[in-house]
Design a protein around this motif. Structure first.
Motif, PDB file in Angstrom:
ATOM      1  N   ILE A 226       1.315  -0.914   0.313  1.00 31.13           N
ATOM      2  CA  ILE A 226      -0.347   0.379  -0.085  1.00 31.13           C
ATOM      3  C   ILE A 226       0.657   1.590   0.205  1.00 31.13           C
ATOM      4  CG2 ILE A 226      -1.133   1.486   1.615  1.00 31.13           C
ATOM      5  CD1 ILE A 226      -3.065  -0.897   0.243  1.00 31.13           C
ATOM      6  N   GLY A 227       0.949   1.834  -0.728  1.00 31.13           N
ATOM      7  CA  GLY A 227       1.203   3.081  -1.360  1.00 31.13           C
ATOM      8  C   GLY A 227       0.399   4.732  -1.526  1.00 31.13           C
ATOM      9  N   TYR A 228       0.866   5.560  -1.845  1.00 34.22           N
ATOM     10  CA  TYR A 228      -0.222   6.305  -1.966  1.00 34.22           C
ATOM     11  C   TYR A 228       0.808   8.002  -2.076  1.00 34.22           C
ATOM     12  CZ  TYR A 228      -0.333   8.168   2.646  1.00 34.22           C
ATOM     13  OH  TYR A 228       0.430   7.858   4.596  1.00 34.22           O
ATOM     14  N   LEU A 229       0.193   8.657  -3.406  1.00 30.89           N
ATOM     15  CA  LEU A 229       0.355   9.881  -4.089  1.00 30.89           C
ATOM     16  C   LEU A 229      -0.382  11.073  -2.910  1.00 30.89           C
ATOM     17  CD1 LEU A 229       0.942   9.328  -7.648  1.00 30.89           C
ATOM     18  CD2 LEU A 229       2.612   9.371  -5.200  1.00 30.89           C
ATOM     19  N   LEU A 230      -0.294  11.895  -2.628  1.00 30.45           N
ATOM     20  CA  LEU A 230      -0.985  13.757  -2.415  1.00 30.45           C
ATOM     21  C   LEU A 230      -0.851  14.009  -3.292  1.00 30.45           C
ATOM     22  CD1 LEU A 230       0.336  13.425   1.195  1.00 30.45           C
ATOM     23  CD2 LEU A 230      -2.623  12.384  -0.072  1.00 30.45           C
ATOM     24  N   ALA A 231      -2.020  14.627  -4.414  1.00 25.31           N
ATOM     25  CA  ALA A 231      -1.610  15.597  -5.412  1.00 25.31           C
ATOM     26  C   ALA A 231      -2.490  16.661  -5.733  1.00 25.31           C
ATOM     27  CB  ALA A 231      -0.700  15.201  -6.387  1.00 25.31           C
ATOM     28  N   ASP A 232      -2.305  17.462  -6.517  1.00 28.52           N
ATOM     29  CA  ASP A 232      -2.899  18.631  -6.949  1.00 28.52           C
ATOM     30  C   ASP A 232      -4.786  17.970  -8.115  1.00 28.52           C
ATOM     31  OD1 ASP A 232      -4.607  20.829  -8.610  1.00 28.52           O
ATOM     32  OD2 ASP A 232      -4.217  19.199 -10.095  1.00 28.52           O
ATOM     33  N   ALA A 233      -5.795  17.786  -7.598  1.00 31.19           N
ATOM     34  CA  ALA A 233      -6.774  16.927  -7.918  1.00 31.19           C
ATOM     35  C   ALA A 233      -7.058  16.659  -9.132  1.00 31.19           C
ATOM     36  CB  ALA A 233      -8.681  17.012  -7.386  1.00 31.19           C
ATOM     37  N   GLY A 234      -6.794  17.371  -9.787  1.00 34.11           N
ATOM     38  CA  GLY A 234      -6.264  17.278 -11.541  1.00 34.11           C
ATOM     39  C   GLY A 234      -5.227  16.195 -11.513  1.00 34.11           C
ATOM     40  N   ILE A 235      -4.445  16.240 -11.475  1.00 34.32           N
ATOM     41  CA  ILE A 235      -2.677  15.168 -11.153  1.00 34.32           C
ATOM     42  C   ILE A 235      -3.606  14.297 -10.889  1.00 34.32           C
ATOM     43  CG2 ILE A 235      -0.716  14.574 -10.140  1.00 34.32           C
ATOM     44  CD1 ILE A 235       0.000  17.141 -10.798  1.00 34.32           C
ATOM     45  N   VAL A 236      -3.878  13.620  -9.687  1.00 38.66           N
ATOM     46  CA  VAL A 236      -4.562  12.224  -9.481  1.00 38.66           C
ATOM     47  C   VAL A 236      -5.651  11.901 -10.225  1.00 38.66           C
ATOM     48  CG1 VAL A 236      -6.132  11.502  -7.707  1.00 38.66           C
ATOM     49  CG2 VAL A 236      -4.953  12.817  -6.607  1.00 38.66           C
TER      50      VAL A 236
END
Ligand code: PMP
Length: 361
Positions: A226-236
């Motif tokens: 399990i990993g995750y990214l945090l970013a601008d919603a557009g990038i997600v």
């Protein structure tokens, strides 16, 4: 097995020359080669995990975006769920970044020595790689050299693997503010440093900033991926568009959800790892290692005489598996040793001490 030439010739041109990933694993009593968390899972977490896994139905596909988990991660970091992408380990997140934003005609800036997977994934989708070397004395980053490159993607690993040092936060944010590149701050090991040094709160004002986190290290879930990214919603959204819908399975989602709920239980273990890190660093320096580099992570980078031979003898004579990183730029004779349990660390110090003495003369 090696890929036969006739099969390799059928592979996409940018994939020819690749070999299956080899983590250099061999069964040993003490495995301190992969920067996992060697401490036992806190008992309250273990029983909650067992209950959650036992009651998870396996006949249904998983929620593609792991929404329950996404909400918990968003709450943990004070961002909106739309700013979170949950992935099959941080590795999947990295691959998606290159799939979506790399490719022919695009350039990654790779700040070496660092995690080798970045350049590997870049090459898998035909992305060019520009290497910037760190200052060999303290592995700090030449920010002017970064700024001079017309990059599409820059990865800054903080704390860095395998050099264990942090990037300068102000310099990183200064770079993010002035570059057109997407900048990934890989914070896989940040729990072992200081949360105040994370740039997560900055994603709100920098739409080109992306942060990677994982539950594989401080939270001991390397096996659940399990990993995750945090970013601008557009990038997600862009990354969500290119991912395999069901890459994060139901058991892993359930396990991660429990771990996030009970993350306070890991505080004592993280503190113990930091304490053991300091104890090991001092003890290894006293054994006659050439250099023990300062660490803000859960591992130590150590330079020893005959590094590769020491790694092989630790494995064969002491059943201790460490990572040989001596082939990486600037890391001649260097080994990477994960901080283990106090008992494991005692045995590692003892073994390194024995071998150091042999190679000292
Ligand atoms: N980033 C860095 C710097 C790492 O060292 C690792 C694991 N070794 C990862 C990301 C990916 O970890 P995982 O896929 O287990 O989340």
């Amino acid at each position: 097995m090696e890929i036969p030439a006739t099969i390799a010739a059928r592979m996409q041109p940018c994939l020819q020359g690749l070999e299956p990933y080899d983590p250099g694993f061999s069964a040993c009593d003490i495995n301190v080669s992969a920067n996992e968390n060697n401490l036992p899972v806190p008992p309250t977490v273990r029983s909650a995990l067992d209950a959650a896994l036992a009651s998870t139905p396996l006949n249904r596909y998983p929620d593609p975006l792991s929404n329950e988990l996404r909400a918990k991660i968003a709450a943990r970091h004070g961002v909106a769920p739309e700013n979170v992408l949950v992935t099959n380990g941080g590795d999947e997140a990295l691959f998606l970044l290159f799939l979506a934003f790399g490719g022919p005609g695009r350039t990654l800036v790779d700040i070496q020595p660092t995690f080798s997977v970045y350049a590997l994934y870049a090459s898998m989708v035909g992305t060019s790689v520009e290497t910037v070397l760190r200052d060999p004395s303290d592995f700090s980053i030449d920010w002017d050299a970064l700024a001079a490159i017309d990059a599409d993607l820059t990865i800054v690993t903080t704390p860095n693997n395998p050099t264990a040092n942090l990037a300068d936060k102000d310099a990183l944010l200064g770079y993010v503010a002035t570059t057109d590149a997407l900048v990934l701050s890989d914070e896989a090991y940040m729990e072992f440093a200081d949360e105040d040094l994370s740039v997560i709160p900055e994603i709100e004002c920098h739409p080109n900033l992306i942060v990677l986190r994982t539950l594989s290290k401080a939270f001991g879930l390397a096996g659940a991926r399990i990993g995750y990214l945090l970013a601008d919603a557009g990038i997600v959204s862009a990354l969500s568009a290119v991912r395999q819908p069901y890459s994060v399975n139901v058991l892993s989602q359930a396990a991660a959800s429990v771990v996030l709920d009970l993350r306070g239980e890991y505080g004592a273990g993280i503190e113990l790892i930091k304490k053991e890190r300091a104890r090991m660093a001092a003890a290894l320096a006293a054994t006659g290692c050439i250099e023990v580099f300062p660490s803000s992570s859960n591992f130590l980078l150590v330079r020893m005489r005959e590094g590769s031979k020491v790694r092989a003898r630790l494995r064969d004579e002491f059943s201790i598996l460490v990572r040989d990183v001596s082939a990486m730029p600037e890391l001649e004779n260097c080994l990477r040793i994960t901080v283990g349990t106090p008992e494991e660390n005692d045995r590692i110090i003892q073994a390194v001490s024995t071998l150091s003495k042999e190679y000292a003369s």
